[in-house]
Scaffold this active site. Sequence first.
Site, PDB file in Angstrom:
ATOM      1  N   ASP A 244       0.874  -1.164   0.000  1.00 19.59           N
ATOM      2  CA  ASP A 244       0.000   0.000   0.000  1.00 19.59           C
ATOM      3  C   ASP A 244       0.927   1.235   0.000  1.00 19.59           C
ATOM      4  OD1 ASP A 244      -2.343   1.628   0.456  1.00 19.59           O
ATOM      5  OD2 ASP A 244      -1.707   1.771   2.551  1.00 19.59           O
ATOM      6  N   LEU A 245       0.423   2.372  -0.382  1.00 20.20           N
ATOM      7  CA  LEU A 245       1.276   3.571  -0.443  1.00 20.20           C
ATOM      8  C   LEU A 245       1.119   4.451   0.800  1.00 20.20           C
ATOM      9  CD1 LEU A 245       3.134   5.525  -2.122  1.00 20.20           C
ATOM     10  CD2 LEU A 245       1.037   6.512  -3.028  1.00 20.20           C
ATOM     11  N   ASP A 246      -0.085   5.036   0.931  1.00 22.49           N
ATOM     12  CA  ASP A 246      -0.317   6.013   1.994  1.00 22.49           C
ATOM     13  C   ASP A 246      -0.326   5.317   3.365  1.00 22.49           C
ATOM     14  OD1 ASP A 246      -0.696   8.331   0.297  1.00 22.49           O
ATOM     15  OD2 ASP A 246      -2.551   7.399  -0.356  1.00 22.49           O
TER      16      ASP A 246
ATOM     17  N   THR B 169       0.980  10.549   3.736  1.00 23.70           N
ATOM     18  CA  THR B 169       0.282  11.601   2.987  1.00 23.70           C
ATOM     19  C   THR B 169      -1.029  11.995   3.658  1.00 23.70           C
ATOM     20  OG1 THR B 169      -0.573   9.805   1.685  1.00 23.70           O
ATOM     21  CG2 THR B 169       1.157  11.129   0.662  1.00 23.70           C
TER      22      THR B 169
ATOM     23  N   LYS C  99      -8.839   6.969   5.555  1.00 25.81           N
ATOM     24  CA  LYS C  99      -7.625   6.218   5.187  1.00 25.81           C
ATOM     25  C   LYS C  99      -7.974   4.983   4.356  1.00 25.81           C
ATOM     26  CE  LYS C  99      -4.526   7.926   8.694  1.00 25.81           C
ATOM     27  NZ  LYS C  99      -3.735   7.682   9.899  1.00 25.81           N
TER      28      LYS C  99
ATOM     29  N   SER D 158      -2.323   0.688  -4.654  1.00 23.13           N
ATOM     30  CA  SER D 158      -2.852   1.855  -3.940  1.00 23.13           C
ATOM     31  C   SER D 158      -4.162   2.357  -4.532  1.00 23.13           C
ATOM     32  CB  SER D 158      -1.818   2.990  -4.009  1.00 23.13           C
ATOM     33  OG  SER D 158      -2.370   4.192  -3.534  1.00 23.13           O
TER      34      SER D 158
ATOM     35  N   LYS E 298     -10.732  -1.374  -1.965  1.00 22.83           N
ATOM     36  CA  LYS E 298     -10.477  -2.282  -0.854  1.00 22.83           C
ATOM     37  C   LYS E 298     -11.667  -2.159   0.112  1.00 22.83           C
ATOM     38  CE  LYS E 298      -5.581  -1.011  -1.187  1.00 22.83           C
ATOM     39  NZ  LYS E 298      -4.457  -0.279  -0.591  1.00 22.83           N
TER      40      LYS E 298
ATOM     41  N   GLU F  87       0.107  -3.407   4.643  1.00 17.39           N
ATOM     42  CA  GLU F  87      -1.058  -2.506   4.731  1.00 17.39           C
ATOM     43  C   GLU F  87      -1.183  -1.825   6.085  1.00 17.39           C
ATOM     44  OE1 GLU F  87      -3.669  -0.951   3.795  1.00 17.39           O
ATOM     45  OE2 GLU F  87      -3.864  -1.545   1.719  1.00 17.39           O
ATOM     46  N   ASP F  88      -1.631  -0.571   6.077  1.00 14.90           N
ATOM     47  CA  ASP F  88      -1.881   0.122   7.350  1.00 14.90           C
ATOM     48  C   ASP F  88      -3.380   0.312   7.609  1.00 14.90           C
ATOM     49  OD1 ASP F  88      -2.223   2.088   5.296  1.00 14.90           O
ATOM     50  OD2 ASP F  88      -2.129   3.629   6.849  1.00 14.90           O
TER      51      ASP F  88
END
Length: 218
Positions: free
Chosen positions: A10-12, A18, A46, A115, A146, A170-171
């Site tokens: 995942d990115l953010d 971000t 998020k 993402s 997601k 993943e967060d």
Amino acid sequence: MSEFKGLLFDLDGVIVDTAKYHFLAWKQLAEELGINFTEKDNERLKGVSRMRSFEIILEIGNREMSEEDKEMYCTKKNAVYLEYIKKLREDEILPGVKDFLVHAREKGYKLALGSASKNAPLILNQLKISDLFDEIIDGTKVSKAKPDPEVFCKGAEALGVPYEQCIVFEDALAGVEAAHNGGMKAVGIGLPENLPGAEMHIPGLYAATIEEIVAKLG
Ligand code: BG6
Ligand code: MG
């Protein structure tokens, strides 16, 4: 090498924080609309798509809007967000991320980004880490958010790795669920109480090597 061959990130919240810039941009828009939007509310956004994020803000403000107006405000929010992203610096990459990615590649793993963000390629470019990913699946390439596994399934397919040989980082809870819905294992970046179900948890990519993760998951 282990039974795992593909790593999906995942990115953010995993690669870069971000969320603070998303918050500032949404906050500006919410103020314009007279909606009280707090940092706590921002937690709900998020991992959520841009349009769904705006709909949540409208729900908070008990407001309704036409699809056309929603599109217009999303475009406006993104213009403000992009002003922050254009100033994003390489040193904003989260601790340990670059070393983790470089090391995993050296060990022969295939890496993909998965993402919801349509701005993901620009963000990776700003951080100068685009080249560390073999494939980039961003919000422009998926139609289902997601916890639907689409973004990670597309990532695995692009890498040519079977789903069950992929590990997702993943967060967000919806992201952990997306991994599981795709038959993949998930490493939760964050606290176990916030990410129940993930096969293991670490506070950030600085906290473990790919060898340690694989040993634990295997
Ligand atoms: C996700 C973020 O990665 O991308 C969400 O966690 C964001 O907060 C979503 O809404 C969409 O981002 P963008 O850049 O396409 O507006
Ligand atoms: Mg995230």
